[in-house]
Each structure stands twice: as C-alpha cells, then as structure tokens.
Design a protein around this motif. Structure first.
Motif, PDB file in Angstrom:
ATOM      1  N   UNK A  48       0.834  -1.199   0.000  1.00 48.56           N
ATOM      2  CA  UNK A  48       0.000   0.000   0.000  1.00 48.56           C
ATOM      3  C   UNK A  48       0.869   1.250   0.000  1.00 48.56           C
ATOM      4  N   UNK A  49       1.908   1.259   0.832  1.00 48.92           N
ATOM      5  CA  UNK A  49       2.812   2.415   0.896  1.00 48.92           C
ATOM      6  C   UNK A  49       3.804   2.413  -0.252  1.00 48.92           C
ATOM      7  N   UNK A  50       4.441   1.289  -0.486  1.00 51.22           N
ATOM      8  CA  UNK A  50       5.517   1.247  -1.472  1.00 51.22           C
ATOM      9  C   UNK A  50       5.008   1.584  -2.877  1.00 51.22           C
ATOM     10  N   UNK A  73       2.353  -0.519   7.151  1.00 48.12           N
ATOM     11  CA  UNK A  73       2.288   0.537   6.147  1.00 48.12           C
ATOM     12  C   UNK A  73       3.156   1.716   6.542  1.00 48.12           C
ATOM     13  N   UNK A  74       3.143   2.068   7.803  1.00 45.88           N
ATOM     14  CA  UNK A  74       3.944   3.193   8.295  1.00 45.88           C
ATOM     15  C   UNK A  74       5.432   2.948   8.065  1.00 45.88           C
ATOM     16  N   UNK A  75       5.906   1.784   8.438  1.00 46.94           N
ATOM     17  CA  UNK A  75       7.341   1.501   8.271  1.00 46.94           C
ATOM     18  C   UNK A  75       7.726   1.466   6.791  1.00 46.94           C
ATOM     19  N   UNK A  76       6.850   0.918   5.955  1.00 48.34           N
ATOM     20  CA  UNK A  76       7.137   0.889   4.520  1.00 48.34           C
ATOM     21  C   UNK A  76       7.174   2.299   3.943  1.00 48.34           C
ATOM     22  N   UNK A  77       6.312   3.171   4.436  1.00 50.70           N
ATOM     23  CA  UNK A  77       6.318   4.557   3.965  1.00 50.70           C
ATOM     24  C   UNK A  77       7.605   5.267   4.374  1.00 50.70           C
ATOM     25  N   UNK A  78       8.025   5.077   5.604  1.00 54.14           N
ATOM     26  CA  UNK A  78       9.269   5.692   6.053  1.00 54.14           C
ATOM     27  C   UNK A  78      10.459   5.188   5.253  1.00 54.14           C
TER      28      UNK A  78
END
Length: 226
Positions: A48-50, A73-78
């Motif tokens: 979702x983030x990547x 999702x948060x960690x992937x966004x960061x």
C-alpha cells in the motif's frame, strides 16, 4: 499445534474489543474470532505504501496514513520517502501504540522516533478535514487501511470514509496529482464506481498477503486526483 496466548486487549472507541495474541513467533490482532492482521500476512499493507510512493514525484512528499495497526504501512512509507518527506498516521486506539512499544517492539524498532513521522491519536477523518479547512497543508498521498476496507467490520463510523462525501473530502485534501490509495480485504465494484464518479483516475491491483505469492488476495485502489 502451538497454542495462542492472549497478550493484551483494547477497546475500540465506538466498537468492539481487539485482542493481541502470540502464536509461536507470530503475533495477530483479533476482532472476536476474526484475524484483522498478523505478522505472517503483512505484504499487502507494505505494498500500500511502497506502490503509492513509487507514483509520487514530489521531492518532499507529505503522506497521511489512516490506521497504524502493526505499523506495516507506516514503516514501509518511512523506508520509501526521502529525508525531507513527512508521514502522519492517525490511530484511534491508544493501546495500539502501547503494543508497538511493548510486545511488538521487535517490529517497531526505532520508527516511532523517526523525525519524519508522527502518530496522532485521532480519527483520520479529522486530519482530512484539517487539510480541507486550510488548518494544515494538503497531502501528496492519503493511504487508507481503515477497518476491513469499504465493507467495514471493526468500528461504527468508519464507513463514512468510503461514502461519496468521504471520498470527496479525501480528494479535496490532496494536492493536484495526489493519490488516494485504499486497502481492502476484498474487491468492491460499487466503491470503485464511487471513486470514478469523484473524478479520480483509478488503478486497481490485487496483491497477495505474503511476498512469496501465497496467502489471500487483497485489493488496493490507487486513485489519482486531477
């Protein structure tokens, strides 16, 4: 068979009870007898983030995530945003953050201290409203992993995000060319139609829950604002 061990519970505002359980080396967040999320099936939440951020050209993107969950999702966004980027997460259950710093600390690492990120204890709709009302800047991307998708089961009131009015509010909280990305446990043709009717350009992808091309398929819509 390994037994499941209950580690903690939390009350959802306006909803039911969440239970954090361990199962061997895995952790699962349950709603009643339903598995909402777990460490064995996190790939689609990461995608979702990547996949969203791959489509954002802004040098310092501002990203809003609805729902912290286990932080996938948060960690992937960061991991995907540049040094000047900013990720804001809205989470309504305070205990979720206590779990992130406690039983799930091995997953969390130092991400909650990352200066590019912030977790706010509120409904994501409130932050969308702030962007609409001009009290905060608009977003390059809004990532909704709230409830079970448009067909929610967790909390009364979540469905408003997926109504025509909710979609319009998200659209207006985006910068031109911004993306509304929505995770769902299942396809929803009616929701896709509502996105199209709101003037979005839509891409729909089916993503496996596990990176080895196993597990259930989940749906992600990428809706780009004009």
């Amino acid at each position: 068979m390994l037994p499941r061990e209950t580690l903690a519970t939390a009350q959802i505002p306006g909803g039911d009870t969440l239970t954090l359980v361990s199962h061997g080396r895995d952790h699962i967040i349950m709603l009643g007898r339903d598995e909402l999320m777990g460490t064995r099936m996190q790939f689609s939440e990461e995608q979702l983030a990547q996949l969203t951020l791959e489509q954002i050209d802004a040098p310092a993107p501002r990203v809003l995530i609805g729902g912290y969950g286990m932080g996938f999702t948060y960690r992937a966004a960061l991991a995907a945003i540049p040094a000047d980027g900013r990720v804001v997460v809205a989470e309504v259950v305070p205990e979720i953050l206590a779990w992130a710093r406690g039983p799930l600390a091995h997953l969390t690492g130092t991400t909650l201290e990352d200066p590019r990120g912030e977790v706010v204890l509120c409904d994501v709709a409130a932050l969308i409203d702030d962007a609409n009302d001009g009290t905060s800047p608009k977003f390059d991307a809004i990532l909704l992993d709230v409830d079970n998708g448009p067909d929610g089961i967790v909390r009364d009131g979540n469905e408003r995000l997926y109504t025509r009015t909710g979609i319009a509010r998200s659209r207006d909280a985006l910068k031109p060319g911004g993306i509304l990305a929505v995770w769902s446990a299942a396809p929803d043709p009616k929701f896709r139609t509502r996105l199209k009717d709101a003037g979005f350009e839509i891409e729909e992808r089916r993503v496996r829950a596990r990176p080895n091309n196993k597990g259930p398929h989940h749906t992600i819509w990428f809706a780009r604002a004009s």
